[in-house]
Scaffold this motif. Sequence first.
Motif, PDB file in Angstrom:
ATOM      1  N   LEU A 194     -16.480  -0.067 -16.305  1.00 29.15           N
ATOM      2  CA  LEU A 194     -17.121   0.854 -15.373  1.00 29.15           C
ATOM      3  C   LEU A 194     -17.251   0.229 -13.984  1.00 29.15           C
ATOM      4  N   GLU A 195     -17.878   0.955 -13.087  1.00 23.80           N
ATOM      5  CA  GLU A 195     -17.926   0.577 -11.683  1.00 23.80           C
ATOM      6  C   GLU A 195     -18.429  -0.858 -11.477  1.00 23.80           C
ATOM      7  N   LYS A 196     -17.620  -1.639 -10.777  1.00 21.68           N
ATOM      8  CA  LYS A 196     -17.908  -3.035 -10.440  1.00 21.68           C
ATOM      9  C   LYS A 196     -18.030  -3.932 -11.672  1.00 21.68           C
ATOM     10  N   GLY A 197     -17.617  -3.440 -12.824  1.00 23.17           N
ATOM     11  CA  GLY A 197     -17.585  -4.293 -14.009  1.00 23.17           C
ATOM     12  C   GLY A 197     -16.384  -5.235 -13.968  1.00 23.17           C
ATOM     13  N   GLN A 198     -16.478  -6.328 -14.732  1.00 17.71           N
ATOM     14  CA  GLN A 198     -15.398  -7.302 -14.810  1.00 17.71           C
ATOM     15  C   GLN A 198     -15.118  -7.637 -16.271  1.00 17.71           C
ATOM     16  N   PHE A 199     -13.832  -7.567 -16.629  1.00 21.05           N
ATOM     17  CA  PHE A 199     -13.406  -7.940 -17.977  1.00 21.05           C
ATOM     18  C   PHE A 199     -12.285  -8.963 -17.835  1.00 21.05           C
ATOM     19  N   LYS A 200     -12.578 -10.189 -18.296  1.00 17.98           N
ATOM     20  CA  LYS A 200     -11.598 -11.272 -18.213  1.00 17.98           C
ATOM     21  C   LYS A 200     -11.308 -11.778 -19.619  1.00 17.98           C
ATOM     22  N   TYR A 201     -10.024 -11.883 -19.916  1.00 13.40           N
ATOM     23  CA  TYR A 201      -9.585 -12.249 -21.270  1.00 13.40           C
ATOM     24  C   TYR A 201      -8.514 -13.327 -21.147  1.00 13.40           C
ATOM     25  N   LYS A 202      -8.758 -14.464 -21.816  1.00  6.44           N
ATOM     26  CA  LYS A 202      -7.798 -15.571 -21.767  1.00  6.44           C
ATOM     27  C   LYS A 202      -7.389 -15.956 -23.175  1.00  6.44           C
ATOM     28  N   ILE A 253      -3.383   1.244 -27.388  1.00  8.99           N
ATOM     29  CA  ILE A 253      -4.391   0.587 -26.546  1.00  8.99           C
ATOM     30  C   ILE A 253      -4.419   1.279 -25.195  1.00  8.99           C
ATOM     31  N   THR A 254      -5.616   1.664 -24.799  1.00 10.90           N
ATOM     32  CA  THR A 254      -5.828   2.330 -23.513  1.00 10.90           C
ATOM     33  C   THR A 254      -6.897   1.564 -22.743  1.00 10.90           C
ATOM     34  N   MET A 255      -6.612   1.308 -21.475  1.00  6.86           N
ATOM     35  CA  MET A 255      -7.578   0.631 -20.607  1.00  6.86           C
ATOM     36  C   MET A 255      -7.943   1.561 -19.468  1.00  6.86           C
ATOM     37  N   GLU A 256      -9.227   1.593 -19.144  1.00  8.51           N
ATOM     38  CA  GLU A 256      -9.710   2.429 -18.052  1.00  8.51           C
ATOM     39  C   GLU A 256     -10.541   1.566 -17.108  1.00  8.51           C
ATOM     40  N   PHE A 257     -10.121   1.534 -15.857  1.00  8.95           N
ATOM     41  CA  PHE A 257     -10.823   0.728 -14.855  1.00  8.95           C
ATOM     42  C   PHE A 257     -11.349   1.648 -13.758  1.00  8.95           C
ATOM     43  N   ALA A 258     -12.661   1.601 -13.546  1.00  7.94           N
ATOM     44  CA  ALA A 258     -13.318   2.477 -12.578  1.00  7.94           C
ATOM     45  C   ALA A 258     -13.383   1.805 -11.206  1.00  7.94           C
ATOM     46  N   LYS A 259     -14.109   2.437 -10.304  1.00  2.15           N
ATOM     47  CA  LYS A 259     -14.189   1.974  -8.920  1.00  2.15           C
ATOM     48  C   LYS A 259     -14.682   0.532  -8.843  1.00  2.15           C
ATOM     49  N   ASP A 260     -13.941  -0.284  -8.103  1.00  2.00           N
ATOM     50  CA  ASP A 260     -14.278  -1.692  -7.831  1.00  2.00           C
ATOM     51  C   ASP A 260     -14.254  -2.565  -9.080  1.00  2.00           C
ATOM     52  N   ALA A 261     -13.721  -2.079 -10.188  1.00  2.00           N
ATOM     53  CA  ALA A 261     -13.669  -2.872 -11.415  1.00  2.00           C
ATOM     54  C   ALA A 261     -12.572  -3.936 -11.320  1.00  2.00           C
ATOM     55  N   ILE A 262     -12.728  -4.978 -12.140  1.00  2.00           N
ATOM     56  CA  ILE A 262     -11.767  -6.077 -12.200  1.00  2.00           C
ATOM     57  C   ILE A 262     -11.333  -6.284 -13.640  1.00  2.00           C
ATOM     58  N   GLY A 263     -10.042  -6.463 -13.813  1.00  2.00           N
ATOM     59  CA  GLY A 263      -9.505  -6.850 -15.107  1.00  2.00           C
ATOM     60  C   GLY A 263      -8.569  -8.022 -14.926  1.00  2.00           C
ATOM     61  N   ARG A 264      -8.714  -9.038 -15.761  1.00  2.00           N
ATOM     62  CA  ARG A 264      -7.803 -10.183 -15.696  1.00  2.00           C
ATOM     63  C   ARG A 264      -7.453 -10.603 -17.112  1.00  2.00           C
ATOM     64  N   SER A 287      -9.461   3.631  -8.602  1.00  2.00           N
ATOM     65  CA  SER A 287     -10.005   2.814  -7.501  1.00  2.00           C
ATOM     66  C   SER A 287     -10.525   1.455  -7.955  1.00  2.00           C
ATOM     67  N   PRO A 288      -9.801   0.728  -8.810  1.00  2.00           N
ATOM     68  CA  PRO A 288     -10.285  -0.601  -9.190  1.00  2.00           C
ATOM     69  C   PRO A 288     -10.077  -1.607  -8.068  1.00  2.00           C
ATOM     70  N   ASN A 289     -10.718  -2.741  -8.206  1.00  2.00           N
ATOM     71  CA  ASN A 289     -10.478  -3.853  -7.290  1.00  2.00           C
ATOM     72  C   ASN A 289      -9.097  -4.444  -7.587  1.00  2.00           C
ATOM     73  N   TYR A 290      -8.902  -4.964  -8.778  1.00  2.00           N
ATOM     74  CA  TYR A 290      -7.568  -5.418  -9.175  1.00  2.00           C
ATOM     75  C   TYR A 290      -7.485  -5.532 -10.685  1.00  2.00           C
ATOM     76  N   ILE A 291      -6.239  -5.502 -11.193  1.00  2.00           N
ATOM     77  CA  ILE A 291      -5.937  -5.711 -12.603  1.00  2.00           C
ATOM     78  C   ILE A 291      -4.789  -6.712 -12.635  1.00  2.00           C
ATOM     79  N   LEU A 292      -5.064  -7.902 -13.148  1.00  2.00           N
ATOM     80  CA  LEU A 292      -4.138  -9.030 -13.043  1.00  2.00           C
ATOM     81  C   LEU A 292      -3.733  -9.524 -14.419  1.00  2.00           C
ATOM     82  N   PHE A 293      -2.435  -9.766 -14.588  1.00  2.46           N
ATOM     83  CA  PHE A 293      -1.888 -10.391 -15.789  1.00  2.46           C
ATOM     84  C   PHE A 293      -1.174 -11.652 -15.336  1.00  2.46           C
ATOM     85  N   ASP A 294      -1.578 -12.803 -15.898  1.00  2.00           N
ATOM     86  CA  ASP A 294      -0.972 -14.037 -15.407  1.00  2.00           C
ATOM     87  C   ASP A 294      -0.819 -15.077 -16.502  1.00  2.00           C
TER      88      ASP A 294
END
Length: 530
Positions: free
Chosen positions: A131-139, A161-172, A191-198
């Motif tokens: 949700l808004e401004k939430g952060q989910f980081k998975y390593k 698998i479905t991912m939903e990123f709201a306003k200003d959310a971060i996924g890594r 409108s997420p901040n970013y969704i990064l796969f690295d």
Amino acid sequence: MTYPNSNWYGILHVVNTNTNFVVENIDYNIQKGGQPFYANTNVNTLTFKGKNNFKAGTSNGGYDGEFAQGFTSINFAEDSQTTIYHDAYNELAFLYAGGSQTVTVGKNAIVDITTNKPYLSYDGNFTLKVLEKGQFKYKAISGNNSSTTSKAVLFKALGTITMEFAKDAIGRFTTEKDGFSGESPTINATSPNYILFDSPSGKSALNGATLKFSRKDTDGYAYPIKYFSSGFKELSPNVTGNKNVVASDISNGESVVYARAPKITGMSADPMVGTDLSQIRVQINQWTPENLVNISKVSYKLGTKRLYSGTDITAAAAQTSITNAFPSQGLWAQKDIWATNNIATDSIYQFENLSAQTYYLYTKLEGACVPGYTLSSLWIEQIVEVPSYIEVTLPDVLEFRTPKAGKIVKEQHLTNYSAINHGNVPVNLALKTLTIKSNSSPVVSLVSNCQGKKQVHLKLVAEHPSGNDNRILDPLLAGTITGQPIALTPYWDNDREATLYLKGEHSVSVLDGGPHQINYNLAFSISQAS
């Protein structure tokens, strides 16, 4: 507190359905037995509140399966912070539901997971909501306690698998093993901040999985997809609908990101004219994200005409046209500025020595919005009109002295006299009339050619520093005067000025009495040259 041993059931063993268990402000450190939450039925809810820290499974083998089993809903409450380090020997997945499962990261919540499990989730359809401004980081790590030598990292074993990123959310999503494979995630982005796969290990971030991005917003921002493969590159400058990404699209790159680019939301471009001044003062006043890190790059381009075709400046072709513009295409000047302290103050710049006309200002902002990446805003356009400004200074007098009859030359003048243009447009200085002043000697005649005594023949000379386009107005006689005007270029040019002096000859001798003073008034008109 650290406990050396636990069992399969960890903190919680649920045997009933519809259990809603709330965890709040827990610090859990188990050396053996890495499954804190176990339910042997599927319809249960697990909620994390406050600040929680879990470290589970740091000894080989025994009672250490998934982090949570049997919970169809897992919620990380608003403003909560949860850190999970899960290096467990048994089982293959971080989560196991026995059916469909939804994980919700609440507003402003932070979830940071490190696990050695090959799967994020095992069975059933899996939905991740940030949700808004939430952060989910998975390593995904290899860890010390794996029951398999496989280096595979998969989002799912069974189901979607479905991912939903709201306003200003971060996924890594980070893998220190192989790239992400298995079931391909559908990623709904609003409108997420970013969704990064690295992959910091240097391997490809993707190894079979397709990232199915679907943009759901129309917020006016650009959302590019960038990647790293022997340098930073761009796959798409702005996703506007659906975009699938596979490993070959990013040249098996080590990372790929969908991110909101910076945006300039406030800009000033003020023309200023005056004495020896003609400029446009430019400055970025507002931008997003507001916490854009320092050492940002501000780029300005100033054109004498529009630097793109069409009506949509946000179109990829328009942006490329502005970026690649040459002087032959209307580019007048460009400037890059590094903002090292504050973007608002460091972005101030003056384009100087501007002719009076319409200008097209283009501005772009680049900054490090995403770990490892520099992102750029779209070029924005402002039309600025620099008005004409005319100011010419003329000498009060052109004074010379000659002791005897003969030629009148420049060296006989008492000082150097100049007409100077202080304006931003070329001007014509036209001599209109000559009048004889009352204190001029009546016995001396102003003529076009000296043929008798007590006569003066004068001509006005204007010389430019370049030696080009000089003028000689000959003869100077009382009344209206016609002839080519004296041209003065704008203040920044060498020929902004012209040295003025009188030359000619006279036939006034010492035998005629004297000394004789002649005094004439020259009237000029000043106009903007076409």
